[in-house]
Write an enzyme that holds these catalytic residues in place. Sequence first.
Site, PDB file in Angstrom:
ATOM      1  CG  HIS A   1      -0.090  -0.027   2.507  1.00 13.18           C
ATOM      2  ND1 HIS A   1       0.212  -1.207   3.158  1.00 13.18           N
ATOM      3  CD2 HIS A   1       0.534   0.957   3.217  1.00 13.18           C
ATOM      4  CE1 HIS A   1       0.971  -0.934   4.209  1.00 13.18           C
ATOM      5  NE2 HIS A   1       1.195   0.370   4.257  1.00 13.18           N
TER       6      HIS A   1
ATOM      7  CG  HIS B   1       8.121   5.486  -0.337  1.00 14.48           C
ATOM      8  ND1 HIS B   1       7.886   6.526   0.558  1.00 14.48           N
ATOM      9  CD2 HIS B   1       8.336   4.371   0.421  1.00 14.48           C
ATOM     10  CE1 HIS B   1       7.962   6.061   1.792  1.00 14.48           C
ATOM     11  NE2 HIS B   1       8.218   4.762   1.740  1.00 14.48           N
TER      12      HIS B   1
END
Length: 199
Positions: free
Chosen positions: A45, A132
């Site tokens: 995630h 990221h």
Amino acid sequence: MSDRLRAFFAVALSDEARACAVRSIETLRAAVQADVRWVPAENQHLTLKFLGEIGEDRVDALVARASAKLAAVAPFELALAGFGAFPSAREARVLWLGVSRGAGFLAKIARKLDGASRVAGAERERRPFSAHLTLGRLREPARVEIERLAAPTAPPWIVSEVVLYESRLAPDGARYVPLAHLALGAQLDPSSNEFAPES
């Protein structure tokens, strides 16, 4: 004293993005000569705000505050691209996939969630947000040769919600359980059926 839980806000991946992350790990696994704990596909995630431990009795207030802040943020397009390492490829501790589209929106949402999280007693972020997708964590810092590696790509997808997850620790690793789904753009005109353009 109320029960406490570990929680965080994140953006879930599309099926194509998750498959891209799996292929990316395969690419890195073949190229990186280091002891790496790879993130399982089901746990991948894009983290927006790590809350740490919060009281269960604060979850409803947190969801309400965060939902209000996200109500005026339009859904947006997100895409992954490119390998990277924290703090650097010379002394890597974390390997990740970058964000090629939508990073500005993620940063905006992260700031809003950081403010909303005060209602649950979470500490404010001291470091600037860096969009990221974490792929793996090195057990010991090491130099990684990733500069010339071509990362797999996936089609962009529309982000229309943020998820509040609980992190449940277990002997075989953490499990992330959704506690709430917070819609983006709840205050916007639904008839427009548009999403925010890339900034």
